[in-house]
Design a protein around this motif. Structure first.
Motif, PDB file in Angstrom:
ATOM      1  N   LYS A  68       0.834  -1.208   0.000  1.00 29.05           N
ATOM      2  CA  LYS A  68       0.000   0.000   0.000  1.00 29.05           C
ATOM      3  C   LYS A  68       0.870   1.260   0.000  1.00 29.05           C
ATOM      4  O   LYS A  68       0.630   2.212  -0.763  1.00 29.05           O
ATOM      5  CB  LYS A  68      -0.928  -0.010   1.212  1.00 29.05           C
ATOM      6  CG  LYS A  68      -1.763   1.248   1.415  1.00 29.05           C
ATOM      7  CD  LYS A  68      -2.686   1.073   2.592  1.00 29.05           C
ATOM      8  CE  LYS A  68      -3.429   2.375   2.903  1.00 29.05           C
ATOM      9  NZ  LYS A  68      -2.531   3.408   3.447  1.00 29.05           N
ATOM     10  N   LYS A 103       2.493   1.787  -3.471  1.00 24.73           N
ATOM     11  CA  LYS A 103       1.566   2.322  -4.472  1.00 24.73           C
ATOM     12  C   LYS A 103       1.215   3.776  -4.177  1.00 24.73           C
ATOM     13  O   LYS A 103       1.113   4.609  -5.099  1.00 24.73           O
ATOM     14  CB  LYS A 103       0.304   1.460  -4.521  1.00 24.73           C
ATOM     15  CG  LYS A 103       0.502   0.114  -5.199  1.00 24.73           C
ATOM     16  CD  LYS A 103      -0.812  -0.587  -5.445  1.00 24.73           C
ATOM     17  CE  LYS A 103      -0.650  -1.844  -6.268  1.00 24.73           C
ATOM     18  NZ  LYS A 103      -1.935  -2.467  -6.619  1.00 24.73           N
ATOM     19  N   LEU A 110       1.777   6.932  -6.742  1.00 20.18           N
ATOM     20  CA  LEU A 110       0.676   7.801  -7.172  1.00 20.18           C
ATOM     21  C   LEU A 110       0.920   9.259  -6.769  1.00 20.18           C
ATOM     22  O   LEU A 110       0.593  10.195  -7.512  1.00 20.18           O
ATOM     23  CB  LEU A 110      -0.641   7.292  -6.580  1.00 20.18           C
ATOM     24  CG  LEU A 110      -1.140   5.944  -7.141  1.00 20.18           C
ATOM     25  CD1 LEU A 110      -2.353   5.464  -6.377  1.00 20.18           C
ATOM     26  CD2 LEU A 110      -1.472   6.064  -8.636  1.00 20.18           C
ATOM     27  N   GLN A 124       3.213  10.706  -9.271  1.00 20.92           N
ATOM     28  CA  GLN A 124       2.526  11.040 -10.521  1.00 20.92           C
ATOM     29  C   GLN A 124       1.653  12.279 -10.353  1.00 20.92           C
ATOM     30  O   GLN A 124       1.532  13.092 -11.278  1.00 20.92           O
ATOM     31  CB  GLN A 124       1.673   9.834 -10.978  1.00 20.92           C
ATOM     32  CG  GLN A 124       2.493   8.728 -11.625  1.00 20.92           C
ATOM     33  CD  GLN A 124       1.616   7.705 -12.317  1.00 20.92           C
ATOM     34  OE1 GLN A 124       0.891   6.959 -11.656  1.00 20.92           O
ATOM     35  NE2 GLN A 124       1.676   7.685 -13.636  1.00 20.92           N
ATOM     36  N   ARG A 181      -1.403   7.940 -17.646  1.00 20.04           N
ATOM     37  CA  ARG A 181      -2.192   6.900 -16.966  1.00 20.04           C
ATOM     38  C   ARG A 181      -1.487   6.540 -15.667  1.00 20.04           C
ATOM     39  O   ARG A 181      -0.254   6.627 -15.567  1.00 20.04           O
ATOM     40  CB  ARG A 181      -2.352   5.651 -17.838  1.00 20.04           C
ATOM     41  CG  ARG A 181      -1.052   4.963 -18.176  1.00 20.04           C
ATOM     42  CD  ARG A 181      -1.286   3.738 -19.042  1.00 20.04           C
ATOM     43  NE  ARG A 181      -0.048   3.062 -19.367  1.00 20.04           N
ATOM     44  CZ  ARG A 181       0.605   2.225 -18.581  1.00 20.04           C
ATOM     45  NH1 ARG A 181       0.118   1.978 -17.395  1.00 20.04           N
ATOM     46  NH2 ARG A 181       1.727   1.672 -18.975  1.00 20.04           N
ATOM     47  N   PRO A 182      -2.234   6.133 -14.649  1.00 13.95           N
ATOM     48  CA  PRO A 182      -1.611   5.797 -13.365  1.00 13.95           C
ATOM     49  C   PRO A 182      -0.628   4.637 -13.521  1.00 13.95           C
ATOM     50  O   PRO A 182      -0.905   3.657 -14.225  1.00 13.95           O
ATOM     51  CB  PRO A 182      -2.786   5.422 -12.479  1.00 13.95           C
ATOM     52  CG  PRO A 182      -3.974   6.066 -13.114  1.00 13.95           C
ATOM     53  CD  PRO A 182      -3.712   6.054 -14.579  1.00 13.95           C
ATOM     54  N   VAL A 205       0.316   2.622 -11.139  1.00 14.79           N
ATOM     55  CA  VAL A 205      -0.160   1.507 -10.319  1.00 14.79           C
ATOM     56  C   VAL A 205      -1.676   1.581 -10.248  1.00 14.79           C
ATOM     57  O   VAL A 205      -2.279   2.627 -10.516  1.00 14.79           O
ATOM     58  CB  VAL A 205       0.436   1.551  -8.901  1.00 14.79           C
ATOM     59  CG1 VAL A 205       1.944   1.344  -8.941  1.00 14.79           C
ATOM     60  CG2 VAL A 205       0.096   2.848  -8.207  1.00 14.79           C
ATOM     61  N   SER A 206      -2.270   0.449  -9.939  1.00 12.02           N
ATOM     62  CA  SER A 206      -3.733   0.402  -9.830  1.00 12.02           C
ATOM     63  C   SER A 206      -4.140   0.282  -8.367  1.00 12.02           C
ATOM     64  O   SER A 206      -3.317   0.009  -7.488  1.00 12.02           O
ATOM     65  CB  SER A 206      -4.283  -0.782 -10.614  1.00 12.02           C
ATOM     66  OG  SER A 206      -3.937  -2.000  -9.978  1.00 12.02           O
ATOM     67  N   GLU A 207      -5.422   0.444  -8.163  1.00 12.46           N
ATOM     68  CA  GLU A 207      -5.930   0.297  -6.799  1.00 12.46           C
ATOM     69  C   GLU A 207      -6.163  -1.168  -6.426  1.00 12.46           C
ATOM     70  O   GLU A 207      -6.514  -1.492  -5.295  1.00 12.46           O
ATOM     71  CB  GLU A 207      -7.228   1.082  -6.640  1.00 12.46           C
ATOM     72  CG  GLU A 207      -8.461   0.461  -7.314  1.00 12.46           C
ATOM     73  CD  GLU A 207      -8.477   0.729  -8.822  1.00 12.46           C
ATOM     74  OE1 GLU A 207      -9.459   0.364  -9.477  1.00 12.46           O
ATOM     75  OE2 GLU A 207      -7.503   1.309  -9.326  1.00 12.46           O
ATOM     76  N   ASN A 208      -5.958  -2.062  -7.398  1.00  5.17           N
ATOM     77  CA  ASN A 208      -6.263  -3.484  -7.169  1.00  5.17           C
ATOM     78  C   ASN A 208      -5.282  -4.081  -6.154  1.00  5.17           C
ATOM     79  O   ASN A 208      -4.069  -4.002  -6.313  1.00  5.17           O
ATOM     80  CB  ASN A 208      -6.181  -4.244  -8.491  1.00  5.17           C
ATOM     81  CG  ASN A 208      -6.593  -5.709  -8.309  1.00  5.17           C
ATOM     82  OD1 ASN A 208      -7.281  -6.045  -7.369  1.00  5.17           O
ATOM     83  ND2 ASN A 208      -6.166  -6.551  -9.234  1.00  5.17           N
ATOM     84  N   SER A 267      -6.098  -7.402  -4.991  1.00  2.00           N
ATOM     85  CA  SER A 267      -6.685  -8.756  -4.901  1.00  2.00           C
ATOM     86  C   SER A 267      -5.629  -9.839  -4.754  1.00  2.00           C
ATOM     87  O   SER A 267      -5.937 -10.965  -4.343  1.00  2.00           O
ATOM     88  CB  SER A 267      -7.542  -9.033  -6.143  1.00  2.00           C
ATOM     89  OG  SER A 267      -6.747  -8.941  -7.323  1.00  2.00           O
TER      90      SER A 267
END
Length: 506
Positions: A86, A89, A93, A96, A148-149, A151-154, A156
């Motif tokens: 976390k 990421k 972000l 960015q 575009r970001p 990293v993603s918020e995913n 999982s």
């Protein structure tokens, strides 16, 4: 005064009743003692049960506490992994976002400057401003920034499902079974009728099939005899002999009779709850000289029973004290050859005063060893070898060129001698209780040894020209013979000494 006839009868009945009462009292006393022992045993079992229950409950609490600690430690580790991802990421972000804001501000300033340039009327000023705008657009951060970001918020990939672990915890009832050990064939030794078996010890994560199961407490060895090393799992496994409670990865099984070509061994490990599977069986070669008594050759007054020969004279009660007197010269228990020849069964049976029996296996090469023990009531015996085809029915051992023997007697007086070709050599040594016989057919050696005192009694040195057969003579008493024996290692000392003396004499 007349005696009452009923008084003796009443006295007799009283005695009978007293005797019956004594028997009842004895029975009750025995039963009382038996019940006391029973109650003591039950009380001891109850006490042992309480102690054992406390012990296993304590062990359970320790295991549960360790399991809880391990679960908490693992949970903290997984939480740290999620927090670290976390934070990584979020940092990316944030970077960015900062770069995007800077690019947006730069783009807005350039756009305003370009709009202002469109209102310039001076041609030279316009061209200069346009050139600056072009250069600034080429180097603008907005055109070098990824839109575009990164990293993603995913998240999982950090999803957990401990249903299998929960199910595993619910199945935690017994310790896993230890894996089968591996027998180290190169370290196994067969010597002096003893097999020494070694195997690789089980320890660490390999001691059970699933990587756990607690420490190995002991090993168990099983062995059985066989004449075939290619069918180690054949029928007959009910004949396995077992050695238990082995604490080291090595065990010696001694005192064996090698009456088969091989001894098959296998081993398994045991932890505090269960025993594992046996290892792959290994066949150890156990060649030795085995023979029995050839009952067809036995004198009619010799009785053969397994590995024992006893003298039981016909017509006289066996071992009658009258036979031990000096007046036994009538030889009522020793039929002459003329009287007995017609009544013998089979032409190979010894007769007359040759109380002899032969072995049932010939020696035509190699080294052989067996032992003899006289029974408690013996008076006279001979042990040695003979040419079977050259020994007559009435020939006594040592009386011809066809036999060699050691003669022992404690009839009237003790004597020990070596006999061959009707010549005897007296031996100055106490009568032995365990005699070892060693025959090396190829080298022409025949040795007699006092096994208990490790003393060489006599050695015959010759050249055997025919197959030999073990031969025995028994008069008054009996002997027992041990076969299936390897040539013991202590014979090497006697052979070396004997050959050295032989070389010196030559």
């Amino acid at each position: 005064m007349r005696m009452n006839r009923r008084e003796p009868l009443n006295c007799y009945r009283r005695i009978n009743r007293q005797e019956a009462l004594r028997r009842i009292i004895s029975t009750l006393a025995n039963k009382n003692e038996e019940l006391q022992h029973f109650l003591e045993s039950v009380n001891s079992t109850v006490s042992g049960l309480q102690d054992e229950s406390c012990k296993v409950m304590s062990e359970l609490e320790v295991e549960l506490e360790q399991l809880s600690s391990a679960l908490e430690e693992r949970g903290a580790h997984l939480r740290d992994i999620i927090k670290e991802e976390k934070q990584r990421k979020e940092a990316e972000l944030q970077r960015q976002l900062s770069e995007g804001k800077f690019a947006l501000l730069s783009c807005e300033e350039l756009l305003e400057f370009a709009n202002q340039t469109l209102t310039v009327t001076n041609e030279e000023e316009f061209l200069t401003a346009a050139k600056q705008i072009k250069e600034r657009v080429t180097m603008a951060p907005a055109f070098r920034l990824t839109t575009r970001p990164m990293v993603s918020e995913n998240m999982s990939q950090f999803t957990v499902d401990f249903s299998a672990e929960r199910a595993g915890l619910q199945r935690l009832r017994f310790l896993p079974v230890p894996k089968p050990p591996e027998i180290d064939v190169s370290s196994c030794v067969v010597r002096d009728n003893t097999i020494t078996v070694a195997w690789q010890p089980l320890s660490g994560p390999d001691c059970s099939g699933d990587g756990g199961g607690g420490p190995i407490e002991c090993y168990e060895l099983e062995y059985r005899k066989t004449n075939n090393d290619s069918s180690l799992r054949a029928a007959g496994e009910a004949c396995w002999e077992r050695v238990c409670d082995i604490r080291e990865p090595l065990v010696a099984v001694s005192g064996l009779k090698f009456d088969s070509l091989f001894v098959v061994v296998r081993v398994r490990a045991r932890n505090k709850a269960a025993a594992g599977e046996f290892s792959e069986p290994v066949a150890l070669e156990t060649r030795a000289f085995n023979f029995g008594f050839d009952a067809v050759t036995a004198h009619a007054e010799l009785k053969i029973h397994s590995d024992t020969v006893t003298w039981e004279p016909q017509g006289v009660k066996g071992h009658d004290t009258r036979l031990r007197g000096k007046d036994t010269k009538s030889r009522s228990a020793t039929p002459s050859p003329n009287k007995t020849a017609g009544s013998r069964v089979g032409r190979d049976r010894f007769a007359g005063e040759s109380y002899t029996v032969l072995g049932d296996q010939e020696m035509s090469g190699g080294s052989h060893y067996w032992e003899l023990r006289p029974l408690a009531d013996w008076k006279s015996f001979s042990v040695g070898v003979a040419y079977r085809g050259s020994l007559g029915r009435f020939d006594q051992l040592g009386k011809s060129a066809a036999s060699w023997c050691l003669y022992a007697s404690q009839w009237l007086q003790s004597s020990l001698s070596a006999k061959h070709n009707n010549r005897a050599k007296a031996l100055d040594w106490p009568l032995p209780q365990r005699i070892g016989i060693y025959c090396d057919f190829d080298n022409g050696d025949l040795l007699f040894v006092d096994v208990e005192k490790l003393r060489l009694l006599h050695c015959f040195k010759t050249k055997f020209s025919q197959p030999l057969i073990p031969a025995f003579t028994v008069w008054c008493g009996g002997i027992t013979v041990a076969t299936g024996l390897q040539v013991p290692t202590f014979m090497g000392n006697f052979l070396t000494t004997n050959r050295s003396l032989s070389n010196l004499s030559q």
